[in-house]
Write an enzyme that holds these catalytic residues in place. Structure first.
Site, mmCIF file in Angstrom:
data_model
loop_
_atom_site.group_PDB
_atom_site.id
_atom_site.type_symbol
_atom_site.label_atom_id
_atom_site.label_comp_id
_atom_site.label_asym_id
_atom_site.label_seq_id
_atom_site.Cartn_x
_atom_site.Cartn_y
_atom_site.Cartn_z
ATOM 1 N N SER A 68 28.046 37.404 36.253
ATOM 2 C CA SER A 68 29.203 37.465 37.129
ATOM 3 C C SER A 68 29.004 38.388 38.321
ATOM 4 C CB SER A 68 30.431 37.936 36.343
ATOM 5 O OG SER A 68 30.724 37.050 35.300
ATOM 6 N N CYS A 69 28.551 39.598 38.076
ATOM 7 C CA CYS A 69 28.487 40.589 39.150
ATOM 8 C C CYS A 69 27.178 41.356 39.108
ATOM 9 C CB CYS A 69 29.644 41.573 39.034
ATOM 10 S SG CYS A 69 31.238 40.868 39.443
ATOM 11 N N GLY A 121 29.126 38.127 42.313
ATOM 12 C CA GLY A 121 29.883 39.082 43.111
ATOM 13 C C GLY A 121 29.083 40.370 43.209
ATOM 14 N N ASN A 157 31.707 47.509 40.303
ATOM 15 C CA ASN A 157 31.360 46.202 40.859
ATOM 16 C C ASN A 157 32.451 45.712 41.795
ATOM 17 O OD1 ASN A 157 33.188 45.884 38.666
ATOM 18 N ND2 ASN A 157 32.720 43.708 38.623
ATOM 19 N N CYS A 190 35.083 44.055 41.159
ATOM 20 C CA CYS A 190 36.447 44.101 40.624
ATOM 21 C C CYS A 190 36.723 45.366 39.819
ATOM 22 C CB CYS A 190 36.721 42.856 39.784
ATOM 23 S SG CYS A 190 36.503 41.320 40.688
ATOM 24 N N GLU A 212 35.554 46.825 37.143
ATOM 25 C CA GLU A 212 35.547 46.971 35.684
ATOM 26 C C GLU A 212 34.162 47.237 35.110
ATOM 27 O OE1 GLU A 212 34.575 42.563 36.020
ATOM 28 O OE2 GLU A 212 35.526 44.154 37.174
ATOM 29 N N PRO A 235 39.414 40.685 35.973
ATOM 30 C CA PRO A 235 40.714 40.140 36.395
ATOM 31 C C PRO A 235 41.064 38.776 35.786
ATOM 32 C CG PRO A 235 39.473 40.941 38.277
ATOM 33 C CD PRO A 235 38.530 40.961 37.122
ATOM 34 N N THR A 236 40.095 37.923 35.525
ATOM 35 C CA THR A 236 40.291 36.572 34.953
ATOM 36 C C THR A 236 41.217 35.699 35.778
ATOM 37 O OG1 THR A 236 42.207 36.949 33.454
ATOM 38 C CG2 THR A 236 40.033 37.598 32.642
ATOM 39 N N THR A 238 40.850 33.161 37.608
ATOM 40 C CA THR A 238 40.660 31.715 37.556
ATOM 41 C C THR A 238 40.570 31.179 36.139
ATOM 42 O OG1 THR A 238 39.490 31.845 39.646
ATOM 43 C CG2 THR A 238 39.272 29.809 38.428
ATOM 44 N N ILE A 239 39.831 31.846 35.262
ATOM 45 C CA ILE A 239 39.705 31.292 33.909
ATOM 46 C C ILE A 239 41.039 31.338 33.177
ATOM 47 C CG2 ILE A 239 37.245 31.730 33.729
ATOM 48 C CD1 ILE A 239 37.854 34.151 31.969
#
Length: 954
Positions: A362-363, A391, A575, A577, A579, A761-762, A764-765
């Site tokens: 993801s990142c 990201g 990153n 977002c 986290e 954040p989630t 989209t999923i």
């Protein structure tokens, strides 16, 4: 090839049957099958009738016919195949023998004849909207293929809608939808135009009833099915065809370069049998639309995946490194978890799993060195990482400040800002492989001499060459700065080339070195430095955060002091977002591999189901660990870090939904306690699962010397933070589970992963599976959500259910919700108990979110994307909020939200009826350093990266 030879080659004397499309059963004619295949070869090879085929082709034709007979003979139920089943077997046989061009011609032949049958009214579905003398709109024509028109039939359109099971839901009025579609129709519409019109009509009524949400989802699924399967859910044998076509999908995906050749290593027959087409009904409309627009694989715009093919493709991709004898079983296990919506991998994994470029992470987090070559290498790395949907979080604190000496040229540096402008533009240019906008966040520590100009990067005024309108920024704040702010002390800014070790130190060591540099500066031994008021710098930071949303406020010391990997390096940033908290260096680009548990799905009979949660997390951790070995790494540094430390980030979503199911208000002590206990359980089972994986697969390479190795779990590190700060970290440290079990497992087996937990954040999923985002409170009970799929009315389904139970859900209530912009607070009909239960983000004090986050943070080895909300922000309230977050030991925060710009359409609302001005319209003038007198400015989404830019770690 003679028919005599064909007859002699017949493998069986049993008379097998063929079921024709009109229902008749006739004897299977081997000659007709052979003739059809031969014609396909002759057409592709441009051979005249009677011209001999190559010997190998003749053998392949006979072998394919044998496959048909074997398949029919194996059908113990009837020994009778439909015409479509025979054609399926032939199609697979051609592709298995790599006659791909012939197979394509055969597929086109089937499609063409299906269209012709539609003209003759043989098939069902939207193509059957053909000539009908009873039609009330004979002047309209339907174009079923270029140049081929038939009369539009209103009766058949209505019949099609009424054949969809969801049309029987209580509040569905199919006649209204038909009438609206006809009003908007035009001569020459295609079946696809009609299908889209049906979806839009149903979706526009979702605010009226959630039944329309399910109906719109069914309409959108019909579009998916027609593209992938050539039929819809109303067709006979739909479920069988759904499974039968799976192998076709795999072969076509491989042939077109969309799928990995490795997917052939699975038992595709067992995989297909495991598919559960009925689980497509779990999707709400926005979930179906989202995966259709961005996730389902397509060839030339035609989707080749159904939703269950999509989940299975992801599952198979994540099982590729499992032992060969267990690979199919594991894929089915992963599929069962994904398709049940109990756990969902992050967007890059969903995009790329099972494809030829499995970039599943993801990142990425990088540290930029104070070297021109490395600066531009880092910008190039950003481009490569972004291309494959990653990201980015960049640490820029090492780069010397404006005015610093460049020894090689004897000139002076322009500092960090010009390079960040290049980073911003590169992120826009490399738009995640054409799928979505690139996304990057730059981090800088507040002792850097360029920090004050860094705060202005997102302003809309000033020199645009020194602005980054498309890039995110974050402040990486040491504890010493926060202490100086509290003391109203001074703060000294340095250039990293004269105070380089500040970048790599934290806690007491940072304080010692920083104070030593202040002494050297006072003695005139440091050239580049400047003293400012810590309070004034803090106030400027918060003002910019309020005005522009940036920089985000993140804390360096708790991120490092509590890191399990303090023996192996330094956490220099988070990153995109906020986290992920992993070490970075010149030769290590940190990588985060994410997935989230749907907490709401684990509330069973009014409680958190620990057995179900344990089963979910055990499988999910295996899936996340597999990502590390399967992953395509765009850079060497990313590969180095991921394989050495093997970090993963298991998070959660549906937290607010879980509270609704438990009838707990988010602004309550009960909610804080639930945050604590649910995160304790997730942490417990995740750490235990990683230890079990270590027993099976071995410890991660850098395990020795880690906090895990020293017997320290995340909850133990709160005390370490308190010792380094010399001030209390006021966090409840109670436990309810037997943690000795976890401690013993780690002591015996070690850990497979350096880090296990992070709450992303989630955005989209969570939309895909239809739950609330991450740990977010309800933003609004009714609002218009905007993303790359368009603008959608969203209504809170638990609210509708509860109001319906109380006899309060009606057109007037919907009207009131629109007028009050998705809030119950000023609606007099609503009991106070329901107002508390359904309080929205802007109606609760931010302290409740911070208290709940602090309880989670004690169990998490990384961080959480924590948005903070203030309906009436002031300098004093913002300052108090961030100080509380720091005092409670939080590692990071994310966006500061005021009110949303995305308002529900009110054109149908009679404003004179309500008598009270909605809160969002009221002018606000608050005391403090920041004055508020404006319309809403922030985005409705909890993560504005999805509104509508990207879903980099969602």
């Amino acid at each position: 090839m003679s028919k005599t030879t064909s007859a002699q080659a017949s493998p069986t004397t049993t008379v097998l049957k063929v079921r024709k499309r009109d229902g008749r059963e006739v004897d299977m004619d081997r000659g007709r099958i052979e003739s059809a295949i031969e014609k396909a070869f002759r057409a592709e090879l441009n051979l005249a009738e009677g011209q001999p085929l190559a010997s190998q082709i003749e053998q392949d034709v006979l072998a394919i016919i044998d496959q048909v007979y074997d398949f029919a003979s194996g059908d113990a139920a009837s020994g009778c195949l439909s015409v479509e089943q025979i054609q399926d077997v032939v199609e697979i046989g051609l592709m298995q023998r790599e006659h791909f061009r012939v197979a394509r011609r055969y597929i086109l032949y089937r499609t063409e004849h299906a269209r012709l049958r539609a003209v003759r009214h043989v098939d069902s579905g939207l193509d059957e909207l053909s000539i009908d003398n009873s039609s009330s709109v004979p002047q309209l024509r339907l174009q079923i293929e270029p140049g081929v028109y038939v009369a539009f039939s209103e009766a058949k359109l209505k019949a099609f809608l009424e054949s969809i099971p969801e049309s029987t839901l209580p509040n569905i009025e199919t006649s209204e939808i038909v009438a609206e579609v006809i009003r908007g129709s035009f001569d020459g519409m295609t079946p696809e135009d009609i299908a889209r019109a049906l979806v839009l009509s149903a979706r526009s009524r979702i605010e009226r009833s959630m039944d329309y949400d399910r109906f719109a989802a069914a309409m959108q699924l019909a579009i998916v099915y027609r593209q992938t399967l050539g039929l819809t859910q109303i067709d006979e044998d739909f479920a069988d065809t759904y499974r039968d076509r799976f192998e076709h999908y795999v072969i076509e995906g491989i042939r077109c370069g969309r799928l990995s050749e490795q997917l052939r290593s699975f038992d595709l027959s067992r995989i297909a049998d495991a598919l559960l087409p009925e689980r497509d009904k779990l999707f709400r409309y926005l979930g179906v639309q989202t995966i259709y627009d961005r996730y389902l694989l397509h060839v030339d715009g035609r989707r080749i995946e159904t939703p269950q093919y999509f989940w299975m493709r992801v599952a198979m991709g994540l099982a590729l490194r499992e032992d060969e004898d267990q690979r199919t079983d594991r894929a089915i296990e992963f599929y069962q978890l994904l398709s049940s919506f109990r756990f969902t991998s992050a967007t890059p994994t969903l995009f790329n799993s099972g494809t030829q470029h499995p970039q599943l992470s993801s990142c990425y987090l990088t540290t930029v060195q104070d070297d021109l070559a490395h600066i531009f290498k880092s910008i190039g790395d950003n481009a490569m990482l972004s291309k494959w949907a990653g990201g980015l979080g960049n640490d820029w604190t090492s780069v010397r400040a404006t005015g610093s000496l460049i020894k090689g040229t004897n000139g002076t540096s322009q500092g960090v800002i010009p390079f960040l402008k290049i980073v911003n533009d590169a992120a826009v240019a490399v738009n995640q492989g054409g799928k979505r906008k690139g996304a990057v966040c730059a981090y800088l520590e507040p002792w850097h001499l360029d920090f004050e100009e860094f705060l202005d990067l997102r302003k809309n005024t000033g020199d645009d060459r020194r602005r980054t309108h498309d890039m995110h920024t974050a402040a990486w704040i040491p504890d010493l700065f926060m202490q100086r702010v509290r003391e109203n002390g001074t703060w000294t800014l340095f250039s990293p080339d004269e105070a380089s070790d500040l970048h790599d130190t934290y806690g007491r060591r940072f304080r010692e070195r920083y104070e030593r540099y202040e002494q050297l500066a006072a003695a005139g031994k440091i050239k580049q430095h400047r003293q400012v008021s810590a309070t004034e710098l803090w106030r400027k930071l918060l003002t910019r955060t309020f005005e522009t949303g940036h920089p985000w406020v993140t804390f360096k010391d708790p991120s490092n002091i509590r890191s399990p990997q303090d023996h192996a390096g330094v956490v220099h940033s988070s990153n995109l977002c906020t986290e992920i908290l992993l070490n970075t260096s010149e030769d290590e680009t940190a990588v985060c591999n994410l997935g989230s548990v749907n907490l709401a799905a684990h509330i069973v009979d009014g409680r958190l189901d620990h057995d179900l949660l344990k089963a979910t997390i055990t499988t999910a951790m295996r899936m996340l660990d597999n990502v590390i070995d399967i992953n395509f790494y765009p850079t060497v540094e990313a590969r180095n870090a991921n394989l050495r430390h093997r970090p993963v980030g298991l998070g959660l979503m549906g937290y607010q939904d879980a509270l609704h199911r438990l009838q707990i208000a988010v602004a309550s002590d009960e909610a804080v306690e639930f945050a604590d206990r649910s995160m304790e359980a997730i942490s417990y089972y995740a750490l235990l699962a990683s230890s079990q994986l270590a027993a099976e697969r071995g410890r991660y390479e850098s395990y020795n010397g880690s906090k895990w190795d020293r017997g320290l779990l995340p909850i133990d590190t709160i005390e370490l933070l308190q010792q380094e700060r010399d001030t209390p970290v006021d966090v409840d440290r109670s436990t309810t589970m037997d943690w000795q079990v976890v401690r013993d497992a780690i002591a015996t087996h070690g850990m497979r992963n350096s880090n296990c937990l992070a709450i992303a954040p989630t955005a989209t999923i969570s939309t895909i599976i239809g739950v609330t985002q991450s740990i977010e409170p309800t933003y609004k009970l009714l609002y218009a959500k905007s993303n790359l799929s368009g603008e959608f009315t969203q209504i809170n389904e638990p609210l509708v259910d509860v109001l319906s139970e109380h006899g309060l859900w009606d057109a007037q209530m919907l009207d009131s919700l629109k007028y009050h912009d998705g809030s119950l607070a000023d609606i007099q009909r609503i009991p106070e108990s329901l107002k508390r239960l359904f309080a929205t983000a802007m109606e609760i004090e931010p302290k409740w979110l911070i208290e709940a986050a602090s309880r989670r943070q004690k169990w998490i080895d990384q961080g959480q994307s924590l948005n903070l909300y203030l309906a009436k922000p002031s300098g004093k309230s913002i300052d108090a909020m961030y100080h509380l977050a720091w005092q409670r030991g939080l590692k990071t925060t994310y966006y500061l939200r005021s009110l949303a710009a995305t308002q529900v359409e009110k054109s149908t609302v009679d404003v004179n009826r309500h008598g009270i001005q909605p809160r969002w319209m009221k002018s606000q003038s608050q005391s403090g350093q920041i004055r508020v007198d404006r319309m809403p400015t922030a985005a409705a989404s909890a993560c504005s990266i999805d509104d509508p830019d990207c879903e980099a770690c969602q």
